[in-house]
Design an enzyme around this catalytic site. Structure first.
Site, PDB file in Angstrom:
ATOM      1  N   ARG A  54     -29.071 -22.045  -4.940  1.00 46.62           N
ATOM      2  CA  ARG A  54     -28.593 -21.644  -6.270  1.00 46.62           C
ATOM      3  C   ARG A  54     -27.182 -21.062  -6.273  1.00 46.62           C
ATOM      4  O   ARG A  54     -26.439 -21.228  -7.230  1.00 46.62           O
ATOM      5  CB  ARG A  54     -29.568 -20.631  -6.873  1.00 46.62           C
ATOM      6  N   LYS A  98     -42.701 -23.431   8.649  1.00 44.76           N
ATOM      7  CA  LYS A  98     -43.920 -22.632   8.577  1.00 44.76           C
ATOM      8  C   LYS A  98     -43.674 -21.453   7.639  1.00 44.76           C
ATOM      9  O   LYS A  98     -42.519 -21.102   7.453  1.00 44.76           O
ATOM     10  CB  LYS A  98     -44.345 -22.151   9.962  1.00 44.76           C
ATOM     11  N   HIS A 113     -41.576 -24.300  15.775  1.00 41.11           N
ATOM     12  CA  HIS A 113     -40.461 -24.315  16.728  1.00 41.11           C
ATOM     13  C   HIS A 113     -40.925 -24.154  18.181  1.00 41.11           C
ATOM     14  O   HIS A 113     -40.182 -24.452  19.097  1.00 41.11           O
ATOM     15  CB  HIS A 113     -39.396 -23.289  16.339  1.00 41.11           C
ATOM     16  N   LYS A 130     -39.511 -25.958  22.284  1.00 44.12           N
ATOM     17  CA  LYS A 130     -39.091 -25.236  23.491  1.00 44.12           C
ATOM     18  C   LYS A 130     -39.226 -26.159  24.703  1.00 44.12           C
ATOM     19  O   LYS A 130     -40.240 -26.836  24.866  1.00 44.12           O
ATOM     20  CB  LYS A 130     -39.937 -23.972  23.682  1.00 44.12           C
ATOM     21  N   GLU A 182     -44.453  -9.815  22.101  1.00 47.40           N
ATOM     22  CA  GLU A 182     -43.102  -9.532  21.604  1.00 47.40           C
ATOM     23  C   GLU A 182     -42.825  -8.047  21.743  1.00 47.40           C
ATOM     24  O   GLU A 182     -43.691  -7.224  21.451  1.00 47.40           O
ATOM     25  CB  GLU A 182     -42.986  -9.929  20.137  1.00 47.40           C
ATOM     26  N   ASP A 235     -49.189 -15.295  11.391  1.00 46.03           N
ATOM     27  CA  ASP A 235     -47.796 -15.376  11.824  1.00 46.03           C
ATOM     28  C   ASP A 235     -47.657 -16.103  13.157  1.00 46.03           C
ATOM     29  O   ASP A 235     -46.687 -16.831  13.370  1.00 46.03           O
ATOM     30  CB  ASP A 235     -47.228 -13.949  11.942  1.00 46.03           C
ATOM     31  N   HIS A 285     -48.215 -21.068  16.529  1.00 50.93           N
ATOM     32  CA  HIS A 285     -47.628 -21.153  17.871  1.00 50.93           C
ATOM     33  C   HIS A 285     -48.682 -21.142  18.990  1.00 50.93           C
ATOM     34  O   HIS A 285     -48.631 -21.953  19.912  1.00 50.93           O
ATOM     35  CB  HIS A 285     -46.647 -20.008  18.100  1.00 50.93           C
ATOM     36  N   LYS A 341     -47.030  -7.603  18.396  1.00 49.91           N
ATOM     37  CA  LYS A 341     -45.686  -7.031  18.250  1.00 49.91           C
ATOM     38  C   LYS A 341     -45.686  -5.689  18.960  1.00 49.91           C
ATOM     39  O   LYS A 341     -46.738  -5.096  19.192  1.00 49.91           O
ATOM     40  CB  LYS A 341     -45.365  -6.792  16.772  1.00 49.91           C
TER      41      LYS A 341
HETATM   42  C1  BG6 Z   1     -41.967 -16.695  14.177  1.00 47.83           C
HETATM   43  C2  BG6 Z   1     -42.692 -15.488  13.673  1.00 47.83           C
HETATM   44  O1  BG6 Z   1     -42.608 -17.867  13.768  1.00 47.83           O
HETATM   45  O2  BG6 Z   1     -41.924 -16.661  15.594  1.00 47.83           O
HETATM   46  C3  BG6 Z   1     -42.029 -14.210  14.169  1.00 47.83           C
HETATM   47  O3  BG6 Z   1     -42.705 -15.492  12.260  1.00 47.83           O
HETATM   48  C4  BG6 Z   1     -41.885 -14.239  15.666  1.00 47.83           C
HETATM   49  O4  BG6 Z   1     -42.767 -13.057  13.770  1.00 47.83           O
HETATM   50  C5  BG6 Z   1     -41.230 -15.545  16.129  1.00 47.83           C
HETATM   51  O5  BG6 Z   1     -41.089 -13.135  16.056  1.00 47.83           O
HETATM   52  C6  BG6 Z   1     -41.273 -15.664  17.627  1.00 47.83           C
HETATM   53  O6  BG6 Z   1     -40.508 -16.766  18.039  1.00 47.83           O
HETATM   54  P1  BG6 Z   1     -39.837 -16.791  19.472  1.00 47.83           P
HETATM   55  O7  BG6 Z   1     -39.235 -18.152  19.571  1.00 47.83           O
HETATM   56  O8  BG6 Z   1     -38.809 -15.696  19.497  1.00 47.83           O
HETATM   57  O9  BG6 Z   1     -40.919 -16.538  20.460  1.00 47.83           O
END
Ligand code: BG6
Length: 485
Positions: free
Chosen positions: A43, A148, A178, A182, A216, A235, A240, A330
């Site tokens: 926008r 996602k 994603h 990797k 993480e 999440d 993943h 986390k």
């Molecule tokens: C994302 C999540 O899809 O993946 C995040 O929404 C997370 O919360 C991230 O931190 C982790 O990705 P990576 O590639 O840093 O392991």
């Protein structure tokens, strides 16, 4: 064939942080097909030059030493901007005209990348369909890449799939995760299916259990608004971790092509044993780090889990009786994604000094990130100490073997989307099967409020109850932070 990539949500964070740096890096490496054009759509009113200038700044920041002004200038020459509103049909018609002019009437394929907030996926897809921008004519291909989260539960994912299929056929749809971009995740295919020594022992006969950990170190930071409604299962686990599970547990596909690969992946999810509410209480651990409730945007009584450990069984001939432990959180000890294949102990113990426990048995550790590599742990005789043994390892490290830096996941995925290879993207049935596994867990946690939501200190491996839970099953988490060189 030239390709035009249209990014919806062009002024957003993902575009400047990941997509444009990845496309620029492809250009720098000479991999971006000539005649690829990039058009931003959002926008905010920008001229082409204003958008290019903004992107230059962010690309310098995110590509650091890899930024080369002359490569950027070349790249930016093919970057354009078209302001518009996803809710406005007229803006899509004018986008269509703009794209046709840009392509000069020549045949061109298009990749529509939905990098918007998820609530705009449905309207954007509908508008693309209504404006006639989704249909394929002749050789011109039209693909849509969807970020996602793909739905928030099974019902919403099904609804979104139905909606997508009104405008696009399944072969045009690229649902991105994603993690599949990797290098180390793709290497799992190579490790398993391009070597003869692993596959024969990749079975219940030799494997005691598998651990998949995505830890993480960061906490929710400024994303609490989104995170509190998602939690760790939506999440991380639904997408993943289940992707890692599929690639670890799938059968070899007949060919390395999108459908054969995805057929085998989906079979893994379909074989995951459904859990009763009682089994969910027994087979899951949930936690919330101390301090989460104080984060900006988190309600003071939030029951959102920031940590989960889940035990899954796969009912098929290869995996019957082998538990798969999925764990993510986390505010943990360190950032590490690893897949641990824990082998069984030898059936006959010849030496008094071991190995005595499963922990001493062979272990293959696939370090997905950040110290990308693979270690094989095995017992060795300590010299000059009778038959005393110690666990040692063979250590393969990407950095040492190949040098250079590991490319960002988005580079590979964007290139695949441009080239029309959907092998590393999720299919409709795959996301639905993943939700079918997660939905009952989310439901039981919400309705029964069980198992207990344990508090854990930031900087550890989640709640201590998660270690006790493993001990009760005669197992131990492999809690080792990768050594970064
Ligand atoms: C994302 C999540 O899809 O993946 C995040 O929404 C997370 O919360 C991230 O931190 C982790 O990705 P990576 O590639 O840093 O392991």
């Amino acid at each position: 064939m030239p390709t035009t990539i249209v990014i919806f949500g062009a002024s957003g964070d993902l575009t400047s942080r990941k997509l444009i740096p990845a496309l620029y890096n492809l250009k720098r490496k000479g991999r971006l097909p000539e005649e690829t054009r990039i058009v931003g759509f959002s926008r905010t009113k920008f001229s082409h030059d204003q958008w290019r200038a903004d992107l230059r700044e962010t690309t310098v920041k995110f590509t650091k030493d890899h930024f080369k002004p002359d490569v950027w200038d070349d790249f930016a020459d093919r970057v354009y901007y078209h302001a518009g509103d996803i809710g406005n049909a007229e803006d899509f018609r004018s986008l269509g005209k703009f794209l046709a002019e840009l392509e000069g009437g020549a045949d061109a394929s298009r990749v529509y990348y939905l990098s918007t907030a998820p609530r705009f996926y449905e309207p954007a897809i509908e508008q693309l369909g209504d404006a006639g921008l989704a249909c394929e004519e002749g050789d011109c291909e039209r693909r849509v890449v969807i970020e996602k989260p793909f739905g928030v539960d099974l019902a919403s994912a099904k609804k979104l799939n139905l909606h997508v299929h009104k405008a696009f056929q399944e072969h045009q749809v690229y649902r991105i995760d994603h993690y599949l971009g990797k290098e180390t995740v793709q290497n799992l295919f190579v490790l398993r299916f391009a070597n003869a020594i692993f596959e024969p022992i990749w079975t219940r006969q030799y494997i005691d259990h598998v651990q998949i950990t995505v830890a993480e170190e960061v906490d929710v930071g400024s994303r609490a608004g989104y995170y509190d409604s998602a939690g760790v299962v939506r999440d991380m686990i639904q997408n993943h971790l289940l992707q890692l599970l599929m690639v670890t547990a799938m059968e070899p596909p007949a060919r390395y092509a999108a459908d054969p690969v995805r057929d085998e992946k989906v079979k893994v999810l379909l074989a995951v044993r459904p859990k009763s509410p009682e089994a969910i209480v027994r087979d899951t651990v949930r936690g919330q780090y101390r301090g989460y409730l104080q984060a900006d945007g988190v309600p003071p009584d939030s029951r959102t889990a920031t940590f989960a450990a889940i035990k899954l069984g796969i009912d098929n001939w290869r995996w019957q009786g082998v538990p798969f432990y999925l764990r993510s959180g986390k505010a943990m000890s360190c950032r590490t994604t690893q897949i641990v294949i824990q082998f069984r102990q030898p059936p006959h113990m010849l030496f008094k000094s071991g190995p005595r426990t499963v922990r001493d048995a062979n272990r293959l550790v696939i370090q997905v990130q950040p110290a990308e590599g693979i270690q094989l742990h095995f017992q060795t005789k300590v010299p000059d100490a009778g038959m005393t043994m110690r666990q040692t390892d063979l250590d393969f490290n990407y950095q040492k073997n190949f040098g250079g830096s590991i490319p960002e996941a988005y580079e590979r995925l964007l290139l695949d989307a441009i080239e029309g290879d959907a092998s590393l993207f999720a299919r409709a049935d795959e996301v639905e099967a993943a939700w079918s596994i997660c939905d009952p867990i989310l439901h039981a946690w919400r309705e029964q409020d069980q198992p207990t939501l344990h508090a854990y200190e930031p900087g550890y491996w989640g709640p201590t109850e998660s270690n006790e839970w493993m001990h009760q099953q005669g197992r131990e988490w492999f809690d080792t932070c990768p050594v970064l060189h």
